[in-house]
Design a protein around this motif. Structure first.
Motif, PDB file in Angstrom:
ATOM      1  N   GLY A 437      -2.231 -10.436  14.052  1.00 59.35           N
ATOM      2  CA  GLY A 437      -2.137  -9.286  14.952  1.00 59.35           C
ATOM      3  C   GLY A 437      -2.849  -9.607  16.254  1.00 59.35           C
ATOM      4  N   LEU A 438      -2.078  -9.697  17.341  1.00 63.28           N
ATOM      5  CA  LEU A 438      -2.657 -10.080  18.639  1.00 63.28           C
ATOM      6  C   LEU A 438      -3.787  -9.145  19.062  1.00 63.28           C
ATOM      7  CD1 LEU A 438      -2.615 -11.703  21.320  1.00 63.28           C
ATOM      8  CD2 LEU A 438      -0.812 -10.155  22.123  1.00 63.28           C
ATOM      9  N   GLU A 439      -3.550  -7.844  18.955  1.00 63.30           N
ATOM     10  CA  GLU A 439      -4.565  -6.874  19.394  1.00 63.30           C
ATOM     11  C   GLU A 439      -5.841  -7.005  18.571  1.00 63.30           C
ATOM     12  OE1 GLU A 439      -1.425  -6.248  18.713  1.00 63.30           O
ATOM     13  OE2 GLU A 439      -0.521  -5.313  20.466  1.00 63.30           O
ATOM     14  N   ARG A 440      -5.661  -7.321  17.270  1.00 62.53           N
ATOM     15  CA  ARG A 440      -6.846  -7.489  16.417  1.00 62.53           C
ATOM     16  C   ARG A 440      -7.658  -8.715  16.818  1.00 62.53           C
ATOM     17  NH1 ARG A 440      -5.938  -5.826  10.369  1.00 62.53           N
ATOM     18  NH2 ARG A 440      -5.053  -3.758  10.714  1.00 62.53           N
ATOM     19  N   VAL A 441      -6.980  -9.785  17.178  1.00 62.07           N
ATOM     20  CA  VAL A 441      -7.699 -11.005  17.568  1.00 62.07           C
ATOM     21  C   VAL A 441      -8.585 -10.718  18.774  1.00 62.07           C
ATOM     22  CG1 VAL A 441      -7.465 -13.355  18.460  1.00 62.07           C
ATOM     23  CG2 VAL A 441      -5.955 -12.564  16.627  1.00 62.07           C
ATOM     24  N   VAL A 442      -8.006 -10.061  19.775  1.00 62.74           N
ATOM     25  CA  VAL A 442      -8.773  -9.791  20.998  1.00 62.74           C
ATOM     26  C   VAL A 442      -9.901  -8.802  20.703  1.00 62.74           C
ATOM     27  CG1 VAL A 442      -8.673  -8.970  23.376  1.00 62.74           C
ATOM     28  CG2 VAL A 442      -6.750 -10.242  22.412  1.00 62.74           C
ATOM     29  N   MET A 443      -9.566  -7.761  19.935  1.00 58.24           N
ATOM     30  CA  MET A 443     -10.581  -6.764  19.582  1.00 58.24           C
ATOM     31  C   MET A 443     -11.779  -7.434  18.909  1.00 58.24           C
ATOM     32  SD  MET A 443     -10.259  -3.513  16.951  1.00 58.24           S
ATOM     33  CE  MET A 443     -10.219  -4.207  15.325  1.00 58.24           C
ATOM     34  N   LEU A 444     -11.508  -8.307  17.930  1.00 57.65           N
ATOM     35  CA  LEU A 444     -12.604  -8.850  17.131  1.00 57.65           C
ATOM     36  C   LEU A 444     -13.285 -10.034  17.800  1.00 57.65           C
ATOM     37  CD1 LEU A 444     -10.826  -8.218  13.783  1.00 57.65           C
ATOM     38  CD2 LEU A 444     -12.958  -7.154  14.539  1.00 57.65           C
ATOM     39  N   PHE A 445     -12.549 -10.800  18.576  1.00 60.11           N
ATOM     40  CA  PHE A 445     -13.202 -11.884  19.322  1.00 60.11           C
ATOM     41  C   PHE A 445     -14.253 -11.280  20.253  1.00 60.11           C
ATOM     42  CE2 PHE A 445     -13.573 -14.901  22.879  1.00 60.11           C
ATOM     43  CZ  PHE A 445     -13.898 -16.051  22.169  1.00 60.11           C
ATOM     44  N   CYS A 446     -13.923 -10.154  20.868  1.00 60.26           N
ATOM     45  CA  CYS A 446     -14.839  -9.490  21.809  1.00 60.26           C
ATOM     46  C   CYS A 446     -15.667  -8.399  21.135  1.00 60.26           C
ATOM     47  CB  CYS A 446     -14.054  -8.892  22.970  1.00 60.26           C
ATOM     48  SG  CYS A 446     -13.152 -10.112  23.914  1.00 60.26           S
ATOM     49  N   ALA A 447     -15.596  -8.306  19.810  1.00 61.85           N
ATOM     50  CA  ALA A 447     -16.363  -7.305  19.053  1.00 61.85           C
ATOM     51  C   ALA A 447     -16.178  -5.892  19.604  1.00 61.85           C
ATOM     52  CB  ALA A 447     -17.851  -7.676  19.010  1.00 61.85           C
ATOM     53  N   LEU A 448     -14.971  -5.551  20.003  1.00 62.72           N
ATOM     54  CA  LEU A 448     -14.692  -4.193  20.468  1.00 62.72           C
ATOM     55  C   LEU A 448     -14.523  -3.296  19.245  1.00 62.72           C
ATOM     56  CD1 LEU A 448     -12.220  -5.209  23.292  1.00 62.72           C
ATOM     57  CD2 LEU A 448     -14.504  -4.257  23.610  1.00 62.72           C
ATOM     58  N   ASN A 449     -14.778  -2.000  19.429  1.00 58.83           N
ATOM     59  CA  ASN A 449     -14.814  -1.133  18.252  1.00 58.83           C
ATOM     60  C   ASN A 449     -13.503  -0.419  17.950  1.00 58.83           C
ATOM     61  OD1 ASN A 449     -14.675   0.670  20.303  1.00 58.83           O
ATOM     62  ND2 ASN A 449     -16.613   1.699  19.884  1.00 58.83           N
ATOM     63  N   ASN A 450     -12.490  -0.630  18.801  1.00 57.23           N
ATOM     64  CA  ASN A 450     -11.245   0.096  18.570  1.00 57.23           C
ATOM     65  C   ASN A 450     -10.053  -0.700  19.100  1.00 57.23           C
ATOM     66  OD1 ASN A 450      -9.074   2.111  18.779  1.00 57.23           O
ATOM     67  ND2 ASN A 450     -10.710   3.543  18.217  1.00 57.23           N
ATOM     68  N   ILE A 451      -9.010  -0.786  18.284  1.00 62.32           N
ATOM     69  CA  ILE A 451      -7.825  -1.583  18.638  1.00 62.32           C
ATOM     70  C   ILE A 451      -7.086  -0.991  19.841  1.00 62.32           C
ATOM     71  CG2 ILE A 451      -6.191  -0.395  17.084  1.00 62.32           C
ATOM     72  CD1 ILE A 451      -5.223  -3.336  16.361  1.00 62.32           C
ATOM     73  N   ARG A 452      -7.305   0.296  20.087  1.00 63.29           N
ATOM     74  CA  ARG A 452      -6.650   0.904  21.251  1.00 63.29           C
ATOM     75  C   ARG A 452      -7.149   0.289  22.563  1.00 63.29           C
ATOM     76  NH1 ARG A 452      -7.285   3.775  17.158  1.00 63.29           N
ATOM     77  NH2 ARG A 452      -5.694   5.181  16.358  1.00 63.29           N
ATOM     78  N   LYS A 453      -8.339  -0.291  22.519  1.00 63.87           N
ATOM     79  CA  LYS A 453      -8.873  -0.930  23.731  1.00 63.87           C
ATOM     80  C   LYS A 453      -8.093  -2.194  24.079  1.00 63.87           C
ATOM     81  CE  LYS A 453     -13.672   0.614  23.975  1.00 63.87           C
ATOM     82  NZ  LYS A 453     -14.043   1.346  22.757  1.00 63.87           N
ATOM     83  N   THR A 454      -7.421  -2.780  23.090  1.00 60.59           N
ATOM     84  CA  THR A 454      -6.729  -4.045  23.358  1.00 60.59           C
ATOM     85  C   THR A 454      -5.210  -3.887  23.327  1.00 60.59           C
ATOM     86  OG1 THR A 454      -6.851  -4.711  21.032  1.00 60.59           O
ATOM     87  CG2 THR A 454      -8.646  -5.424  22.457  1.00 60.59           C
TER      88      THR A 454
END
Ligand code: 4AD
Length: 466
Positions: A437-454
């Protein structure tokens, strides 16, 4: 044509030169009637422009006109680059422009629903400001998403979507260099591709159909079609019921499928090298973007090993058990136990990126190959970043009779996937693959707290606009 300078290139190397820029008027401030400051922003970079009444520079009318501009209006500024004695707080570029000419190209409405400066503040910064008695509006997520075109302008968001573009790019480049072929499979399909209820049903000219929950069936069929190694970057649709921080109803899938010669570890080898290359490349080539994200959403650099750690599901269960967490050894991990295992792995092995393989067969989709030595387990894996899943993958069943049996056992209407099953009757090699999941990779690489951010315009169970 005129020569335009991009804001990101405005440095003291251009001192005393005349430049022409276009951007948005982020803030406009008058000092008496003879001076005004406009902070102009372009793609997350900002520069302070100074209007100072003097012969040959600007007139008092110009200052008046400038101070009447609405925020976020598009402006062209021509002026001389100067280097101020003191560093300019709040602007990314440490030079100023002494304005000679100013045009408004297109004005914004006088009152904006989102103030970009407020939207760009970090939580720590907001807390401090509130304590100091500053009047400010905390921009909540729904407001951001409702006015995404404004929210997108913050430096952090400019960074996030550039990082996302790089993830996709590295995925493609790496796989091309490994002999994979990029393909596109249909998104309108006759039956559910992953089983389960999370499927959008539609009417296809009188025939029931669905939106593809993954390229699973057709990427495997391309292997039956002798492409050997394929990848796809495309939309994936899931009719998720639950509203969570990591599920979208539409996301971008990065998919891989490949022939296997001897063992499903060949697929994990690709995951391993692909992601180590990706993380290295992001850290090296996206430092500016990562810094911008970090300023608003502070995070620690991802910890990963040169050779990605591989644990079996049984080993994972054992680690959890030793830590006092009881897990059904033939069940699935829930979000909480995945997180916990992520912590344990970090403590023991010093990595936040690892592969967990040999999952219980019962918790995997029908097309998953059971382990040869123990059919309660399967030749499958999940991959985690910071304790959350970003990938699932497996070797597939390539024997048509058995595939049909597995599908039936999993409650799938075999008629809807008969052309898929038939594909394996004409000579099908052992194969496997994975989906990211592309959005998940970016979210978790940057330790963001919500997939909507990516997700640029997220689609979730409660949102289909803007
Ligand atoms: O785990 P999933 O459902 O696996 C498949 O689709 C398989 N066909 C993959 C394979 O080749 N065996 O989805 C794969 C990945 C997940 O690991 C997750 O990163 C992401 O897709 N994902 C979602 N991302 C956002 N929103 C959702 N609702 C997601 N569901 C899965």
């Amino acid at each position: 044509g005129k020569k335009w300078t991009e804001l990101k290139n405005l440095t003291d190397l251009l001192k005393d030169q005349v430049v022409l820029i276009r951007g948005r008027a982020q803030t406009i401030r008058a000092v008496g009637k003879k001076m005004a400051f406009i902070v102009v922003r372009e793609r997350g970079f900002t520069v302070q422009c100074v209007l100072n009444v003097s012969p040959g520079a600007v007139s008092p009318q110009m200052v008046k006109y400038a101070t009447g501009l609405s925020r976020e209006s598009i402006v062209d500024v021509e002026g001389v680059v100067s280097v101020p004695a003191q560093s300019i707080t709040g602007a990314t570029q440490q030079v100023e422009i002494q304005v000679k000419k100013l045009y408004c190209v297109n004005k914004a409405v006088p009152t904006l629903p989102v103030n970009i400066e407020d939207a760009a503040r970090s939580e720590v910064d907001i807390e401090k400001a509130l304590q100091a008695g500053e009047q400010l509006v905390r921009v909540n997520q729904d407001t951001r998403l409702n006015f995404r075109v404004l929210d997108m302008r913050t430096p952090a968001n400019q960074g996030i979507f550039r990082v996302q573009c790089q993830v996709e790019n590295i995925f493609r480049q790496f796989l091309l260099s490994e002999g994979f072929v990029g393909i596109h499979t249909p998104k309108l399909i006759a039956g559910s591709s992953e089983g389960g209820s999370a499927v959008f049903r539609l009417d296809y000219k009188g025939t029931p159909a669905c939106l593809a929950q993954s390229p699973q069936l057709h990427k495997q069929m391309s292997i039956c079609g002798d492409f050997g190694r394929v990848f796809e970057i495309g939309p994936v649709f899931r009719a998720e019921d639950s509203f969570t921080h990591r599920h979208l109803c539409e996301f971008t899938g990065l998919d891989v499928e490949m022939e296997i010669k001897e063992h499903y570890s060949e697929v994990m080898d690709i995951v391993d090298r692909l992601f180590v290359a990706m993380f290295d490349c992001l850290n090296e080539n996206c430092s500016k973007e990562l810094e911008a994200i970090n300023r608003q959403y502070p995070f620690e650099k991802l910890k990963y090993l040169r050779n990605t750690l591989r644990l079996t599901f049984e080993e994972g269960v054992q680690m959890l058990k030793e830590a006092g967490v009881e897990i059904d050894p033939l069940g699935d991990l829930n979000t909480e136990s995945e997180r916990k295992l992520g912590q344990l792995v970090l403590e023991k092995y010093g990595t936040e990126f690892y592969i967990l393989h040999r999952y219980p067969l019962a918790v995997r989709p029908f097309y998953t190959m059971p382990c040869y030595d123990n059919p309660s387990y399967s030749n499958s894996f999940d991959v985690f970043i910071r304790g959350e899943e970003i990938i699932s993958g497996a070797q597939r069943v390539h024997v048509p009779e058995y595939l049909s049996e597995r599908a039936q056992a999993c409650g799938i209407d075999v008629k809807t996937i008969s052309t898929y099953i038939d594909s394996f009757r004409y000579g099908a090699p052992p194969h496997g693959g994975f989906g990211v999941g592309l959005e998940r990779v970016v979210m978790l690489f940057c330790a963001l707290n919500n997939i909507r951010k990516t997700s640029l315009f997220p689609r979730d169970p409660q949102r289909i606009t803007p």
